[in-house]
Write a protein that holds these residues in place. Structure first.
Motif, PDB file in Angstrom:
ATOM      1  N   ALA A   1     110.327  46.247  66.640  1.00 34.55           N
ATOM      2  CA  ALA A   1     111.572  45.669  67.064  1.00 34.55           C
ATOM      3  C   ALA A   1     111.341  44.394  67.254  1.00 34.55           C
ATOM      4  O   ALA A   1     112.154  43.431  67.776  1.00 34.55           O
ATOM      5  CB  ALA A   1     112.375  46.387  67.948  1.00 34.55           C
ATOM      6  N   GLY A   2     110.075  43.939  67.510  1.00 32.17           N
ATOM      7  CA  GLY A   2     109.589  42.708  68.031  1.00 32.17           C
ATOM      8  C   GLY A   2     108.783  42.572  69.261  1.00 32.17           C
ATOM      9  O   GLY A   2     108.467  41.596  69.624  1.00 32.17           O
ATOM     10  N   ALA A   3     108.695  43.812  69.992  1.00 30.46           N
ATOM     11  CA  ALA A   3     108.042  43.798  71.312  1.00 30.46           C
ATOM     12  C   ALA A   3     106.546  43.178  70.899  1.00 30.46           C
ATOM     13  O   ALA A   3     105.970  43.789  70.152  1.00 30.46           O
ATOM     14  CB  ALA A   3     108.039  45.089  71.855  1.00 30.46           C
ATOM     15  N   SER A   4     105.868  42.532  71.940  1.00 30.91           N
ATOM     16  CA  SER A   4     104.413  42.228  71.997  1.00 30.91           C
ATOM     17  C   SER A   4     103.727  43.133  72.436  1.00 30.91           C
ATOM     18  O   SER A   4     102.416  43.359  71.848  1.00 30.91           O
ATOM     19  CB  SER A   4     104.398  40.910  72.820  1.00 30.91           C
ATOM     20  OG  SER A   4     105.280  39.875  72.397  1.00 30.91           O
ATOM     21  N   GLY A   5     104.014  44.244  73.282  1.00 31.45           N
ATOM     22  CA  GLY A   5     103.481  45.322  73.842  1.00 31.45           C
ATOM     23  C   GLY A   5     104.357  46.165  74.222  1.00 31.45           C
ATOM     24  O   GLY A   5     105.636  46.024  74.376  1.00 31.45           O
TER      25      GLY A   5
END
Length: 72
Positions: A51-55
């Motif tokens: 979904a686009g989370a960096s981490g």
């Protein structure tokens, strides 16, 4: 950096509706790294990344000494 919580249902926020992975998409306009927190486990953390989370952040896994997922 932004920490988005709680993404999935979690026992420490019992009765509160999780924000879901769409919340991560909504935060992308801030142009910051986004870290997902809340209800993440080995079965769903990749959804947050997709979904686009960096981490992702794991609280319960670390507190319960379940570091197997963290090692991956």
């Amino acid at each position: 950096m932004l920490v988005a919580s709680h993404i999935f249902a979690t026992s420490c926020k019992a009765g509160l509706e999780p924000k879901g992975v769409n919340f991560i998409n909504e935060l992308k306009s801030f142009d910051k790294e986004i870290y997902a927190l809340g209800g993440l486990d080995s079965g769903n953390y990749k959804e947050a990344i997709k979904a686009g989370a960096s981490g992702v952040c794991f609280m319960s896994l670390a507190m319960n000494d379940d570091i197997e997922l963290i090692k991956r």
